[in-house]
Each structure stands twice: as structure tokens, then as C-alpha cells.
Design an enzyme around this catalytic site. Structure first.
Site, PDB file in Angstrom:
ATOM      1  N   LYS A 126      -4.880  -7.131  41.378  1.00 43.55           N
ATOM      2  CA  LYS A 126      -4.591  -6.313  42.514  1.00 43.55           C
ATOM      3  C   LYS A 126      -5.849  -5.497  42.810  1.00 43.55           C
ATOM      4  O   LYS A 126      -6.449  -5.112  41.879  1.00 43.55           O
ATOM      5  CB  LYS A 126      -3.258  -5.538  42.504  1.00 43.55           C
ATOM      6  CG  LYS A 126      -2.802  -5.169  44.089  1.00 43.55           C
ATOM      7  CD  LYS A 126      -1.791  -6.168  44.529  1.00 43.55           C
ATOM      8  CE  LYS A 126      -1.310  -5.828  45.845  1.00 43.55           C
ATOM      9  NZ  LYS A 126      -0.300  -6.722  46.255  1.00 43.55           N
ATOM     10  N   ASP A 166      -2.886  -7.786  51.817  1.00 41.83           N
ATOM     11  CA  ASP A 166      -1.603  -6.984  51.715  1.00 41.83           C
ATOM     12  C   ASP A 166      -1.595  -5.763  52.615  1.00 41.83           C
ATOM     13  O   ASP A 166      -2.240  -6.118  53.612  1.00 41.83           O
ATOM     14  CB  ASP A 166      -1.806  -6.268  50.131  1.00 41.83           C
ATOM     15  CG  ASP A 166      -0.452  -5.544  49.742  1.00 41.83           C
ATOM     16  OD1 ASP A 166       0.453  -6.201  49.247  1.00 41.83           O
ATOM     17  OD2 ASP A 166      -0.346  -4.382  49.741  1.00 41.83           O
TER      18      ASP A 166
HETATM   19  P1  NDP Z   1       0.998  -4.660  56.988  1.00 38.67           P
HETATM   20  O1  NDP Z   1      -0.020  -3.800  56.778  1.00 38.67           O
HETATM   21  O2  NDP Z   1       0.860  -5.866  57.716  1.00 38.67           O
HETATM   22  O3  NDP Z   1       2.388  -3.791  57.362  1.00 38.67           O
HETATM   23  C1  NDP Z   1       2.721  -2.864  56.622  1.00 38.67           C
HETATM   24  C2  NDP Z   1       4.024  -2.318  57.423  1.00 38.67           C
HETATM   25  O4  NDP Z   1       4.448  -1.120  56.585  1.00 38.67           O
HETATM   26  C3  NDP Z   1       3.535  -1.519  58.772  1.00 38.67           C
HETATM   27  O5  NDP Z   1       4.602  -1.551  59.604  1.00 38.67           O
HETATM   28  C4  NDP Z   1       3.169   0.032  58.353  1.00 38.67           C
HETATM   29  O6  NDP Z   1       3.423   0.895  59.002  1.00 38.67           O
HETATM   30  C5  NDP Z   1       4.522   0.153  57.379  1.00 38.67           C
HETATM   31  N1  NDP Z   1       3.955   1.029  56.305  1.00 38.67           N
HETATM   32  C6  NDP Z   1       2.964   1.095  55.307  1.00 38.67           C
HETATM   33  N2  NDP Z   1       2.927   2.288  54.702  1.00 38.67           N
HETATM   34  C7  NDP Z   1       3.953   3.049  55.184  1.00 38.67           C
HETATM   35  C8  NDP Z   1       4.299   4.079  54.556  1.00 38.67           C
HETATM   36  N3  NDP Z   1       3.957   4.886  53.601  1.00 38.67           N
HETATM   37  N4  NDP Z   1       5.756   4.474  55.451  1.00 38.67           N
HETATM   38  C9  NDP Z   1       6.398   3.670  56.250  1.00 38.67           C
HETATM   39  N5  NDP Z   1       5.866   2.630  56.729  1.00 38.67           N
HETATM   40  C10 NDP Z   1       4.630   2.190  56.145  1.00 38.67           C
HETATM   41  O7  NDP Z   1       1.571  -5.161  55.303  1.00 38.67           O
HETATM   42  P2  NDP Z   1       2.369  -6.200  54.858  1.00 38.67           P
HETATM   43  O8  NDP Z   1       3.369  -6.691  55.648  1.00 38.67           O
HETATM   44  O9  NDP Z   1       1.413  -7.226  54.455  1.00 38.67           O
HETATM   45  O10 NDP Z   1       2.981  -5.626  53.661  1.00 38.67           O
HETATM   46  C11 NDP Z   1       4.094  -4.995  53.548  1.00 38.67           C
HETATM   47  C12 NDP Z   1       4.830  -4.837  52.236  1.00 38.67           C
HETATM   48  O11 NDP Z   1       4.823  -6.254  51.574  1.00 38.67           O
HETATM   49  C13 NDP Z   1       4.009  -4.183  51.041  1.00 38.67           C
HETATM   50  O12 NDP Z   1       4.545  -3.447  50.145  1.00 38.67           O
HETATM   51  C14 NDP Z   1       3.134  -5.369  50.540  1.00 38.67           C
HETATM   52  O13 NDP Z   1       2.757  -4.827  48.949  1.00 38.67           O
HETATM   53  C15 NDP Z   1       3.980  -6.468  50.445  1.00 38.67           C
HETATM   54  N6  NDP Z   1       3.768  -7.671  50.274  1.00 38.67           N
HETATM   55  C16 NDP Z   1       2.950  -8.039  51.185  1.00 38.67           C
HETATM   56  C17 NDP Z   1       2.674  -9.612  51.052  1.00 38.67           C
HETATM   57  C18 NDP Z   1       2.038 -10.324  51.991  1.00 38.67           C
HETATM   58  O14 NDP Z   1       1.633 -11.567  51.654  1.00 38.67           O
HETATM   59  N7  NDP Z   1       1.173  -9.804  52.805  1.00 38.67           N
HETATM   60  C19 NDP Z   1       3.405 -10.736  49.776  1.00 38.67           C
HETATM   61  C20 NDP Z   1       4.150  -9.681  48.931  1.00 38.67           C
HETATM   62  C21 NDP Z   1       4.551  -8.658  49.389  1.00 38.67           C
HETATM   63  P3  NDP Z   1       2.112   1.607  59.658  1.00 38.67           P
HETATM   64  O15 NDP Z   1       1.385   0.810  60.621  1.00 38.67           O
HETATM   65  O16 NDP Z   1       2.418   2.936  60.550  1.00 38.67           O
HETATM   66  O17 NDP Z   1       1.300   2.164  58.532  1.00 38.67           O
HETATM   67  O1  2IT Z   2       1.976  -8.701  46.628  1.00 34.70           O
HETATM   68  C1  2IT Z   2       1.551  -9.832  47.026  1.00 34.70           C
HETATM   69  O2  2IT Z   2       2.374 -10.660  46.338  1.00 34.70           O
HETATM   70  C2  2IT Z   2       0.842 -10.213  47.587  1.00 34.70           C
HETATM   71  N1  2IT Z   2       0.174  -9.232  48.572  1.00 34.70           N
HETATM   72  C3  2IT Z   2       0.054 -11.487  48.129  1.00 34.70           C
HETATM   73  C4  2IT Z   2      -0.775 -11.867  47.004  1.00 34.70           C
HETATM   74  C5  2IT Z   2      -1.375 -13.070  47.071  1.00 34.70           C
HETATM   75  O3  2IT Z   2      -2.534 -13.343  46.280  1.00 34.70           O
HETATM   76  O4  2IT Z   2      -1.454 -14.087  48.220  1.00 34.70           O
END
Ligand code: NDP
Ligand code: 2IT
Length: 448
Positions: A126, A166
Site C-alpha cells: 500500500k 484508493d
Molecule cells: P474515494 O476517494 O472515491 O471516496 C472516499 C469517500 O469516503 C468519500 O465520500 C469521502 O468523503 C469519504 N471519506 C473519506 N475520508 C473520510 C472520513 N475521514 N470521514 C468520513 N468520510 C470520509 O475512495 P474509495 O471509494 O475508493 O474508498 C473508500 C474506502 O474503500 C476506503 O476505505 C478504501 O480503502 C476502500 N477500498 C477501496 C477500493 C477501491 O478499489 N477503490 C478497494 C477496496 C477498499 P470526502 O469527500 O468528504 O472526503
Molecule cells: O484496498 C484495496 O484493496 C484497494 N484499494 C484496491 C487495490 C488494488 O490493487 O486494486
């Protein structure tokens, strides 16, 4: 056993005292995996877990860039290369002001187990930066991404370490990162995943984490002869994972009533349908606005500032925003309101105390390392397609994603089902199933 676990955790705390998120992630694993190790001679006495909590490599670097006002900005960049026993390091990049070693080590540690669960050959890593993309122009984002990659490029490669997105890193950022990598190395390789469809990306990768989470939750509901159909579903976040979790929920007949961001949540009792979701996608992905703006267009909905959506009555909850966004009190409210299923789209969104409440109530609870693995699994499929120099159709990738989520669900049952009560402890199941594959590879490769 208690003593053994405590002894191990004391050592981890001594070495990583100030890294609270990392310690939290290790605790959750140690409590389920150490009892398993003790019962299995091949793993006992080999310090495998102790080796797994130490990153193989942790890189920290300076990122200088110039903002639109001509000011020189300095950020910190990181890449944690946690474990490469079963494949090259693989995991996302997070750009958020809260990023530090503790956050990235917890995410990298979780990633090792998650990637193992996907059944694909990927180690865990990561990275990211304390850079805050909010309010930055496209040009600033580009300059930052280029500066970040101008150091990261020497540490990664399609057979070494393959980053992805992420929080704060989506298609736009992956494009800028890929462009600089290609220029510096003078090669076009699948070094990043989440690429655009015209330059090596995979269909369904943008959807994969959210879809996968809902496929997993549907599997859990099926163990009770139930499904998403007619369920009221509460979702946090409004980014990549939340948007596609909402889309798949709607497709399966569920009613999504909330989305959120760090300013608060919107509540739409009429349900967020496909048209409303299309509005959210444009608002968040193109206009880069705030979720509160939803109520200007849909006045029957309300915005609740500075609160999380867990106070809303629902049957299914999908936390898809960030770590520790759902605490013990939130868990109590969900349970009181009749919630029967919690499936984590984010990484470690539930605190330890919240998980204890869910387990005590014996509801369906899936930890992110199992239920959000669809994203990285589809990244793995993107890597395969890049190696083949070929693209699968949407249907082919979606079918493979469904299969993978179903296999992860089976693995959780194999290692997590209590034979007496029939209750499936998905935390235990995911941790042990994830551990076994990595541990076997580490044993085979010797002390390296
Ligand atoms: P994005 O940046 O697309 O979206 C993040 C969302 O979470 C936004 O709505 C943001 O709001 C909110 N957020 C972030 N920080 C906070 C906080 N401290 N308190 C409240 N809301 C918050 O990210 P993703 O959708 O990609 O990721 C979301 C989660 O999913 C994370 O935990 C990530 O690690 C996990 N994840 C993502 C993957 C991926 O493929 N993208 C894969 C597996 C897991 P704001 O705009 O106000 O910051
Ligand atoms: O938390 C996760 O699994 C991710 N942000 C996606 C990682 C990836 O390599 O697609």
C-alpha cells in the site's frame, strides 16, 4: 492462549507503539490466527505472524511540486511493500491528509490477507501521500502525480509492485501516474491497475469493489434464505466504492436511503434510484462537489451535517467511506433498529468494539478483507489481461468477479463456521484462510 496472544501483541506494540491503526489491524488478526497456529504443528514455532507484521520494505520519500500560485509545496510519499510470498506487491495508493505510516501499514497488512483470499497470485502493499486533492485544480493534481511518480517509479514494476487507486486516487490520478511512469521507463506495461479502457484498463474495475461487496453480502443473506430484494440499505461514503455498491444494490432490488461524505449524510426515504445515482456520480466524479448538494436537486431528501448514517433504520449496512467510521454506539443503534447484515466496503470501517457487538448479536458481519476484495481481484484480472495483451468482455470479467466473491465466501465458511451453533464468524474465516496460503508459501521459501 490469552497469554500467548497478549505476549505477541505486547511485542508488536513495543515495536510500533504509536501506530494505533496498525496495531488494531494486527490485533484482529492475531486473536483468530494465533489459536489456529498453536493447533497446527507446521506453523507452530516458526514466527510466521511475527514475520508478517514486519514490512519487507517501507519506503518514504519527499514529493516537491509547484502549485497554481507558483508556491513550492512539499508532501510525503510512501510505499509499504508488506509481503511478496505469493506474488508481487499489490495494493492501492491513498492521497489524503491523514495518511501516515500507521494508516498505510494497517492497509498493507490487511491487503496481504485480502489478496491471498482472492485466490490470485498477488502479495500485499500500500502507498500514498498526505497530499490533499480537495480543492486542487486538474493541473495541480497532474503536477503532484508526476512528482510522486518521479520517485515511486524506481521501486515498482509489473513483476515487482503494482499500485492502484484508493481514497483520493481514481481514474484521473492513475492516468497521470501512468503517464510519468511510461515516460521515465520508456515502456508500456501493466504497472498500475485501474487504467483507462483505451490504454490497458479492465472493464468492471471501476465497479468491482462496490459490486463485489454487494455480491458478498448477497451470499451472506443467502445463508439465511434471504436476499437484497426489498431491503432498506444504508451506505456511507459517496466515492468509488459507495457509488457502485449503491448501483448493484439497486439492481438487486434493494432500496438505498443514504450516502455520505466527511461533512455528513443525505437521507432519502424515497430511495436513491438509478437517475438520482447518476446525478451523484456526476456531482462527485466530474464536478467534484459535496454530497449535501443532493438536497438542492431532490428537496424531499435531507442533509444531516456532521453525522454518520448509522442512526438510520435499515436491514443492511454497507460502510464504504473510511477506517473506524462505525463505532460501538453506532453498532448498538444499527442492531436496535433491526439491522441483520453489515458488509464492509471500506477497509476496517468498524472498530473492534463494534465488531464485538455484531458478533454477540450473531448477525451477518463481513470484514473488508473479505467483502471488499473484489476491487483488487479485478485488478488481478486487469494484470492478467495486460499480460495476455487481450481484453475480456464486461460479462466475462463480471462473471469472474462473482466467482471470486463466492469462493471467498466459501473460504470464510470453511475456516469460520462454528460446527455446533452454525454461526459463521467471517472475521475468523477470512483471517485464517488468508493466512494459510501466505504462511505455506513462506514456509516453502525458507527464512528470507
Ligand atoms: P474515494 O476517494 O472515491 O471516496 C472516499 C469517500 O469516503 C468519500 O465520500 C469521502 O468523503 C469519504 N471519506 C473519506 N475520508 C473520510 C472520513 N475521514 N470521514 C468520513 N468520510 C470520509 O475512495 P474509495 O471509494 O475508493 O474508498 C473508500 C474506502 O474503500 C476506503 O476505505 C478504501 O480503502 C476502500 N477500498 C477501496 C477500493 C477501491 O478499489 N477503490 C478497494 C477496496 C477498499 P470526502 O469527500 O468528504 O472526503
Ligand atoms: O484496498 C484495496 O484493496 C484497494 N484499494 C484496491 C487495490 C488494488 O490493487 O486494486
Amino acid at each position: 492462549m490469552e497469554e500467548k496472544i497478549k505476549g505477541f501483541l505486547d511485542l508488536v506494540k513495543e515495536r510500533n507503539g504509536h501506530e494505533s491503526e496498525f496495531i488494531q489491524a494486527v490485533e484482529e488478526v492475531a486473536e483468530t490466527v494465533i489459536p489456529y497456529i498453536v493447533k497446527h504443528d507446521i506453523y507452530h514455532g516458526k514466527n510466521i505472524l511475527l514475520r508478517m507484521v514486519e514490512p519487507e520494505r517501507a519506503i518514504s520519500f519527499r514529493v516537491n511540486w509547484v502549485d497554481d500560485h507558483g508556491e513550492i509545496q512539499v508532501n510525503r510519499g510512501y510505499r509499504i511493500q508488506m509481503n511478496s510470498a505469493i506474488g508481487p506487491y499489490k495494493g492501492g495508493l491513498r492521497f489524503h491528509p491523514t495518511v501516515n505510516m500507521s494508516i498505510l501499514k494497517f492497509l498493507a497488512f490487511e491487503q496481504v490477507f485480502k489478496n491471498s483470499l482472492t485466490t490470485l497470485p498477488m502479495g500485499g502493499g500500500k502507498g500514498g501521500s498526505d497530499f490533499d486533492p480537495k480543492g486542487k485544480s486538474d493541473n495541480e493534481i497532474m503536477r503532484f502525480c508526476h512528482a510522486f511518480m518521479s520517485e515511486l517509479f524506481r521501486h515498482i514494476g509489473p513483476n515487482t509492485d503494482i499500485p492502484a487507486g484508493d481514497i483520493g486516487v481514481g481514474g484521473r490520478e492513475i492516468g497521470f501516474l501512468f503517464g510519468m511512469y511510461k515516460k521515465l521507463k520508456n515502456e508500456f506495461t501493466g504497472v498500475l491497475t485501474g487504467k483507462g479502457m483505451t490504454w490497458g484498463g479492465s472493464l468492471i474495475r471501476p465497479e468491482a469493489t462496490g459490486y463485489g461487496n454487494v455480491y458478498f453480502a448477497e451470499k451472506m443473506l443467502q445463508t439465511k434464505g434471504d436476499s437484497f430484494k426489498g431491503k432498506t440499505v444504508v451506505i456511507s461514503g459517496s466515492g468509488n466504492v459507495a457509488q457502485y455498491a449503491a448501483e448493484k444494490t439497486i439492481q438487486l432490488g434493494g432500496k438505498v436511503v443514504t450516502l455520505s461524505d466527511s461533512s455528513g449524510y443525505i437521507l432519502d426515504h424515497e430511495g436513491i434510484d438509478t437517475d438520482k445515482l447518476a446525478f451523484v456520480m456526476e456531482l462527485k466524479n466530474i464536478k467534484r462537489g459535496r454530497i449535501s448538494e443532493y438536497t438542492k436537486v431532490y428537496p424531499n431528501a435531507k442533509f444531516v451535517a456532521n453525522k454518520t448514517p448509522w442512526e438510520v433504520k435499515c436491514e443492511v449496512a454497507l460502510p464504504c467511506a473510511t477506517q473506524n467510521e462505525l463505532n460501538e454506539h453506532d453498532a448498538e443503534m444499527l442492531l436496535k433498529n433491526g439491522c441483520i447484515c453489515v458488509s464492509e466496503g471500506a477497509n476496517m470501517p468498524s472498530t473492534k468494539d463494534a465488531i464485538t457487538k455484531f458478533h454477540e448479536a450473531q448477525i451477518l458481519f463481513a470484514p473488508g478483507k473479505a467483502s471488499n476484495a473484489g476491487g483488487v481481484a479485478t485488478s488481478g484480472l486487469e494484470m492478467t489481461q495486460n499480460s495476455l495483451r487481450y481484453n475480456w468482455s464486461r460479462e466475462e470479467v463480471d462473471e469472474k468477479l462473482k466467482d471470486i466473491m463466492s469462493n471467498i465466501h466459501d473460504a470464510c465458511i470453511e475456516y469460520g463456521k462454528d460446527e455446533k451453533t452454525g454461526y459463521i464468524d467471517y472475521v475468523k474465516g477470512a483471517n485464517i484462510a488468508g493466512f494459510v496460503k501466505v504462511a505455506d508459501a513462506m514456509l516453502a521459501q525458507g527464512v528470507v
